[in-house]
Design an enzyme around this catalytic site. Structure first.
Site, PDB file in Angstrom:
ATOM      1  N   ASP B  97       2.497   4.577   1.300  1.00  0.00           N
ATOM      2  CA  ASP B  97       2.210   5.991   1.094  1.00  0.00           C
ATOM      3  C   ASP B  97       0.810   6.264   1.655  1.00  0.00           C
ATOM      4  O   ASP B  97       0.127   5.354   2.138  1.00  0.00           O
ATOM      5  CB  ASP B  97       2.342   6.368  -0.385  1.00  0.00           C
ATOM      6  CG  ASP B  97       1.325   5.671  -1.255  1.00  0.00           C
ATOM      7  OD1 ASP B  97       0.425   4.984  -0.714  1.00  0.00           O
ATOM      8  OD2 ASP B  97       1.407   5.808  -2.491  1.00  0.00           O
ATOM      9  N   ASP B 287      11.906   5.735  -3.919  1.00  0.00           N
ATOM     10  CA  ASP B 287      11.049   4.725  -4.521  1.00  0.00           C
ATOM     11  C   ASP B 287      10.713   5.211  -5.910  1.00  0.00           C
ATOM     12  O   ASP B 287      10.665   6.416  -6.152  1.00  0.00           O
ATOM     13  CB  ASP B 287       9.737   4.563  -3.738  1.00  0.00           C
ATOM     14  CG  ASP B 287       8.726   5.637  -4.101  1.00  0.00           C
ATOM     15  OD1 ASP B 287       7.852   5.355  -4.949  1.00  0.00           O
ATOM     16  OD2 ASP B 287       8.812   6.766  -3.563  1.00  0.00           O
ATOM     17  N   CYS B 325      26.644  -6.872 -15.409  1.00  0.00           N
ATOM     18  CA  CYS B 325      25.647  -7.187 -14.375  1.00  0.00           C
ATOM     19  C   CYS B 325      25.728  -8.665 -14.010  1.00  0.00           C
ATOM     20  O   CYS B 325      25.898  -9.513 -14.879  1.00  0.00           O
ATOM     21  CB  CYS B 325      24.252  -6.846 -14.894  1.00  0.00           C
ATOM     22  SG  CYS B 325      22.924  -7.273 -13.732  1.00  0.00           S
ATOM     23  N   CYS B 327      23.246 -10.297 -12.261  1.00  0.00           N
ATOM     24  CA  CYS B 327      21.936 -10.784 -11.805  1.00  0.00           C
ATOM     25  C   CYS B 327      21.590 -12.109 -12.481  1.00  0.00           C
ATOM     26  O   CYS B 327      22.180 -12.489 -13.487  1.00  0.00           O
ATOM     27  CB  CYS B 327      20.840  -9.743 -12.046  1.00  0.00           C
ATOM     28  SG  CYS B 327      20.141  -9.723 -13.709  1.00  0.00           S
ATOM     29  N   CYS B 330      20.955 -11.832 -16.260  1.00  0.00           N
ATOM     30  CA  CYS B 330      22.146 -11.592 -17.084  1.00  0.00           C
ATOM     31  C   CYS B 330      23.085 -12.790 -17.083  1.00  0.00           C
ATOM     32  O   CYS B 330      23.831 -13.004 -18.024  1.00  0.00           O
ATOM     33  CB  CYS B 330      22.867 -10.332 -16.621  1.00  0.00           C
ATOM     34  SG  CYS B 330      21.965  -8.844 -17.113  1.00  0.00           S
ATOM     35  N   HIS B 356      16.019  -7.791 -13.889  1.00  0.00           N
ATOM     36  CA  HIS B 356      17.294  -7.122 -14.180  1.00  0.00           C
ATOM     37  C   HIS B 356      17.253  -5.648 -13.766  1.00  0.00           C
ATOM     38  O   HIS B 356      18.210  -5.132 -13.180  1.00  0.00           O
ATOM     39  CB  HIS B 356      17.675  -7.227 -15.655  1.00  0.00           C
ATOM     40  CG  HIS B 356      18.743  -6.232 -15.988  1.00  0.00           C
ATOM     41  ND1 HIS B 356      20.063  -6.421 -15.627  1.00  0.00           N
ATOM     42  CD2 HIS B 356      18.673  -5.000 -16.555  1.00  0.00           C
ATOM     43  CE1 HIS B 356      20.760  -5.351 -15.975  1.00  0.00           C
ATOM     44  NE2 HIS B 356      19.946  -4.472 -16.539  1.00  0.00           N
TER      45      HIS B 356
END
Lengths: 394, 394
Positions: B97, B287, B325, B327, B330, B356
């Site tokens: 940015d 974002d 999930c 991931c 998880c 997560h």
């Protein structure tokens, strides 16, 4: 024995007193000498299990603290979740200490009697009581693969009379630990029980030798401990304020007298140099908070000595923490970047330094084992120590 | 153009206003709609690059904050280390940015003039000055792949007159940004320059549309921005205190009018529901700090709604954060364990919840793209929102 053992140990090569071997636990085979990262509260601080299992670290066994886990989250939670392995998600071997050292460290906050130790919890100030029986029960619930007896740590500066008393108490507590432990195994209280091939699948129990710097009392403590009979033997009460020379005298006297067919574990020690000196005296197992704790305060252990990442001289330094290290952190990040992370208070600083430090300790142990196998340990020991001390850079 | 572009964008499927496409940067191809984790100080807080690159997250682009990096470690350090990619070890795409939003957020600590913004550093209190020219110079040193123009954020509650003035300033700063940027590309100040195939290898520059909740001024800001000409267009100044309905009115009005062949980036927004609502209005890039910041305070985003890991009801809960999930967190850890880590103050709590949450945001975007490709986006949008709100559990 007709009963299969809980743990098997085999020395595969020896070079002087230094030895390398295979420690077969119900959760896998561990090459010794081995360093165990400390996982106090069911997590090795600042590092994920995935990283501990990664090829650059590949830690085969970690340590859990009974005292901490007992107070928080507490036995009920861990029992409800099926033991420490299932609770935490760590599936490799676990050793738990007995809590004896932690409550002893509380100083004025605890009162030791024949029965056990009364103390105030550091979490909520509540009055608690720890004894051989309670410690064995907690460790059965944790379901660790290696359980430590409940002992009394003797102060490093205790005189002969004090130490003699303390060693006596430790021996009586060891007997009570053994008895309580055996009963718990019989009734199936061990939540970590597995169908380990060729092993009993039960927990293993290690005895602890105390005696401060008094060699005669150390010998007597060892005799009493061996007489009770354990799966492994630990040297406790070192690195608690005594001189380094005293520590190495005790190890040098004791380790070679410990049962050669059982693993020898030096508790809570030490720097990379300490580990190598202890291996040279016949020790097989180590645990220490140095790589993790110092990592969180910005200190890196490297093959060229210790490095403080806060140092301004690293502000633009594009080199990795240790130029001869192949860990994920050293392959990716510069000293300049890690210093920036530390100064900016970023968690990744602790994460990265912890990772590298553990890699350095674990890799040092790999080098130690390799050199013992190739009968090159004296050379390894000399060169390692020279590299550490010759470099005036940091 | 005879000059090769710095960035290529191609819409590959459209479903209503929602669209999926390929954004080709000099550091790889990114599927849109895309969520960009925020890496303020050259690190996405509490997560390692290795994890961001892992198959369960696979973040293709992250954001860096010019304001933060400029103040610490500073341009000199990053220049000495060869730009932000080489400094940090992140080799995928980076968007930075301009610092405009950060200095605007300082409130009374900054003074805005035609020339730029004077402010006091939050690190050491020193007086600093940021302008289009300075921001472009800093971003060239950072060497990010996508550079944002220096703009003035308009307050969410600004009246028409105030907003008109602000939009005028943003337009003049956009022209100055464009000019300074082009000059810096010509002289090779961009430290991230690559030999990107089929692309110029230069940085890309995005314009920013302001105008608070005043739709006529938003349209005028868009026209002025498009007239200058950029590689992509962002909607700024939303999620700064205005009503949600105002935000969606602005996006719904603006996005479909933005150049269809250029990526549309909604800055600093938002919750998973917000992202899906914005995609439905034609936005391609996002974002937001929510997954990382909330992860560090114990909040998990799940397909069944938000979950606060501190809640006592999770004390013995063996389920993963999100049962649907996949991931790493998880797959391995229970709510009971994560709650324990959080209460014990263990870093692994922040690390795990951050991981997560990012997995959930990134996976939601994968689902969005898939549903657009299969022309099922309206169904996906409806079911996703229903699942989030129907569950009263947390």
């Amino acid at each position: 024995m007709s009963q299969p053992e809980a743990l098997r140990f085999e020395v595969t090569a020896q070079n002087g007193e230094a030895r390398t071997g295979l420690l077969t636990t119900r959760r896998g085979v561990i090459e010794t000498p081995v360093f165990m990262p400390v996982g106090t509260a069911g997590t090795v601080k600042a590092i994920r299990f995935e990283e501990l299992e990664g090829s650059d670290l590949d830690a085969k066994i970690i340590l859990g603290n009974t005292y901490h886990l007992w107070l928080r989250p507490g036995v009920e939670t861990i029992k409800a979740c099926g033991g420490l392995h299932r609770f935490s998600g760590w599936n490799r071997a676990l050793l738990t200490d007995s809590g004896g050292f932690q409550v002893w460290s509380l100083g004025n906050l605890r009162k030791i009697s024949e029965e056990g130790t009364e103390f105030r919890s550091h979490v909520d100030g509540s009055l608690q009581f720890l004894s051989p029986e309670v410690s064995m029960e907690v460790q059965a619930t944790l379901g660790s693969d290696i359980v430590m007896v409940f002992d009394e740590c003797t102060a490093g500066d205790a005189d002969h009379e004090q130490t003699e008393k303390s060693v006596g108490l430790t021996a009586r507590w060891a007997k009570r630990s053994r008895k309580a432990f055996d009963r718990l195994q019989e009734v199936g209280a061990d939540l970590g029980r597995t169908d380990a091939q060729e092993l009993s699948g039960n927990q293993a129990l290690f005895g602890i030798v105390q005696g401060a710097g008094h060699l005669d009392l150390r010998r007597s403590s060892l005799e009493q401990t061996v007489e009770i009979g354990f799966d492994g033997y630990a040297i406790g009460g070192l690195s608690v304020g005594e001189e380094k020379s005293v520590m190495f005298d005790v190890i040098g006297e004791l380790a070679p007298q410990m049962p050669p067919d059982r693993p020898r574990y030096l508790m809570g020690v030490g720097t990379p140099e300490d580990l190598i000196e202890a291996v040279a005296r016949g020790v097989d197992m180590f645990d220490c908070v140095l790589p993790t704790r110092n990592g969180r305060t910005g200190q890196a252990f490297t093959s060229a000595g210790k490095l403080n990442i806060k140092n301004a001289r690293f502000a633009h330094d594009p080199r990795p923490l240790d130029e001869s290290c192949g860990c994920l952190v050293c392959r990716r990040h510069s000293r300049a970047y890690l210093r920036h992370l530390y100064l900016a208070g970023e968690m990744l600083a602790s994460i990265s330094l912890t990772h590298h430090n553990l890699a350095f300790f674990l890799d040092t142990m790999r080098g130690v084992r390799q050199s013992i196998r190739s009968r090159d340990f004296p050379k390894f020991r000399r060169e390692f120590t020279e590299r550490l001390t010759a470099n005036g850079e940091y």
